[in-house]
Design a protein around this motif. Structure first.
Motif, short mmCIF file in Angstrom:
data_model
loop_
_atom_site.label_atom_id
_atom_site.label_comp_id
_atom_site.label_asym_id
_atom_site.label_seq_id
_atom_site.Cartn_x
_atom_site.Cartn_y
_atom_site.Cartn_z
N ALA A 1 0.87 -1.10 -0.01
CA ALA A 1 -0.03 0.17 -0.15
C ALA A 1 0.78 1.18 -0.11
O ALA A 1 0.64 2.23 -0.69
N LEU A 2 1.97 1.06 0.91
CA LEU A 2 2.92 2.40 0.81
C LEU A 2 3.72 2.58 -0.41
O LEU A 2 3.89 3.73 -0.94
N GLU A 3 4.09 1.45 -1.12
CA GLU A 3 4.72 1.53 -2.37
C GLU A 3 3.54 2.24 -3.39
O GLU A 3 3.99 2.95 -4.41
N GLY A 4 2.35 1.65 -3.32
CA GLY A 4 1.41 2.35 -4.06
C GLY A 4 1.28 3.83 -4.12
O GLY A 4 0.97 4.72 -4.94
N ASP A 5 1.54 4.31 -2.76
CA ASP A 5 1.47 5.56 -2.28
C ASP A 5 2.54 6.33 -2.96
O ASP A 5 2.41 7.69 -3.56
N LYS A 6 3.64 5.80 -2.88
CA LYS A 6 4.89 6.49 -3.61
C LYS A 6 4.72 6.49 -5.00
O LYS A 6 4.97 7.56 -5.81
N LYS A 7 4.07 5.27 -5.97
CA LYS A 7 3.82 5.86 -7.19
C LYS A 7 2.86 6.63 -7.35
O LYS A 7 2.82 7.38 -8.47
N SER A 8 1.56 6.74 -6.43
CA SER A 8 0.82 7.87 -6.86
C SER A 8 1.27 9.23 -6.50
O SER A 8 1.16 10.18 -7.38
N ALA A 9 2.29 9.36 -5.56
CA ALA A 9 3.04 10.60 -5.24
C ALA A 9 3.65 11.08 -6.54
O ALA A 9 3.97 12.12 -6.95
N LYS A 10 4.53 9.95 -7.23
CA LYS A 10 5.30 10.28 -8.33
C LYS A 10 4.32 10.70 -9.54
O LYS A 10 4.60 11.70 -10.23
N GLU A 11 3.14 10.16 -9.74
CA GLU A 11 2.20 10.46 -10.69
C GLU A 11 1.88 11.94 -10.65
O GLU A 11 1.52 12.73 -11.42
N ASN A 12 1.53 12.17 -9.26
CA ASN A 12 0.98 13.37 -8.96
C ASN A 12 1.91 14.50 -9.08
O ASN A 12 1.82 15.59 -9.57
N LEU A 13 3.18 14.21 -8.94
CA LEU A 13 4.55 14.99 -9.27
C LEU A 13 4.38 15.47 -10.64
O LEU A 13 4.72 16.64 -11.08
N ALA A 14 4.23 14.26 -11.35
CA ALA A 14 4.50 14.81 -13.04
C ALA A 14 3.10 15.50 -13.39
O ALA A 14 3.18 16.27 -14.23
N GLU A 15 1.95 15.21 -12.78
CA GLU A 15 0.81 16.02 -13.30
C GLU A 15 0.79 17.55 -12.81
O GLU A 15 0.55 18.35 -13.34
N SER A 16 1.49 17.68 -11.65
CA SER A 16 1.81 18.91 -11.15
C SER A 16 2.73 19.65 -11.90
O SER A 16 2.42 20.80 -12.24
#
Length: 342
Positions: A112-127
């Motif tokens: 789940a935390l690894e998923g959060d990392k992936k989501s954070a990275k995706e959010n970074l790219a989107e930002s």
């Protein structure tokens, strides 16, 4: 063997002692000679007994079974090695299941935390993309405004563009810092989970070792309890079987004694009846032959000896039955006649 009148005259000159000794000698000679008679009587007895229906021997084992029906329980107690091996196998299985549960629990949390990392990275790219889009739009708007004002090449326009660039760089930095903080928090949580999992596994190993010891002791206690229960049961069975065997012997003895009593009573009743009414059938024929053999033997003796020889006989009462008294009476009659004649 009769006595002549001359022998009787000679006896008158003998002493009482000589007469008694001679008389006893004649009786002993008669008893010795009686053996041949006894052999004949034995054969007649055998013929008669063989003709009788045979009494069936009671089936004592059927009437009084040897087996009480109680059986001891055969039980092979578990060895310590067997108990330890079984306990280790069960303990290893349970420990494996619990370890898998721990692994699954923490694997899901880390995932789940690894998923959060992936989501954070995706959010970074989107930002970043949104920031670039916004920066491009603001820069275009600023240039258009300056052109409208005829200030495209002025320092004011240049300052605006420079300010936008600075804001762009600052915003990008904020986005990067936010992403970094988020990832750092996630990594910290993952590290904490891994430590927590290591602690849980270590505690499980300690508990597993303790459980193994308790399991082994419990199995040994259960074994010892079962052995005692079986020993108590088997001892009770042995005592009851011993008691049953003694009681069986007593019952058999009572049964046989009763049967013998009934047999004796029946024989006494038969003897009383036969004494009153005489023999009949094959028994009459057989005993008549016995009587005749005995009569012929004792009648051949001297009348003064025959009666006493018969009385001294250890066999005649047995073989002659009710004819014994008849023979004795006949011999007494002959003796009496002989004395009267003299």
């Amino acid at each position: 063997m009769t006595t002549s009148i001359w022998d009787e005259i000679k006896d008158l000159f003998k002493t009482d002692k000589q007469l008694e000794e001679e008389r006893q000698r004649k009786i002993n000679d008669a008893l010795d000679a009686e053996n041949s008679v006894v052999d004949k009587l034995k054969e007649l007895e055998k013929q008669y007994n063989d003709s009788l229906p045979k009494d069936e021997e009671p089936d004592l084992d059927s009437l009084f079974p040897k087996d009480s029906g109680l059986k001891e329980i055969e039980y092979t107690q578990r060895s310590d090695d067997d108990i330890i091996a079984a306990a280790k196998k069960e303990n290893a299985y349970e420990t494996s299941v619990k370890k898998n549960q721990i692994d699954d629990k923490y694997a899901k949390a880390v995932s789940a935390l690894e998923g959060d990392k992936k989501s954070a990275k995706e959010n970074l790219a989107e930002s970043y993309a949104n920031l670039e889009k916004l920066y491009a739009q603001l820069r275009e708007n600023s240039l258009n405004d300056s052109i409208k004002r005829g200030m495209a090449r002025s320092s004011v326009a240049s300052d605006k563009i420079s300010a936008l660039d600075t804001a762009h760089v600052g915003a990008a930095g904020e986005i990067e810092r936010g992403y970094g903080e988020t990832v750092a928090k996630i990594e910290s949580d993952i590290s904490a989970l891994e430590k927590e999992m290591d602690t849980a596994l270590s505690e499980l190993d300690i508990k597993s070792a303790s459980d193994l010891h308790e399991r082994i002791q419990k199995l040994k206690d259960e074994r010892d309890k079962t052995v005692k229960e079986y020993e108590k049961y088997n001892n009770d069975v042995r005592e009851k079987n011993d008691k049953y065997a003694l009681e069986r012997e007593d019952k058999i003895a009572d049964y046989l004694a009763q049967k013998e009593k009934e047999k004796v009573e029946k024989e006494k009743a038969q003897q009383a009846y036969e004494k009153e009414n005489g023999y009949s059938g094959d028994k009459l024929d057989n005993y008549s032959k016995r009587y005749q053999i005995a009569y012929d033997f004792y009648s051949a003796l001297s009348p003064d000896v025959a009666v006493d020889a018969l009385k001294a006989s250890p066999n005649m009462k047995y073989y002659l039955g009710i004819y014994y008294d008849k023979l004795l009476s006949s011999l007494k009659s002959k003796e009496s006649t002989s004395k009267r004649y003299f």
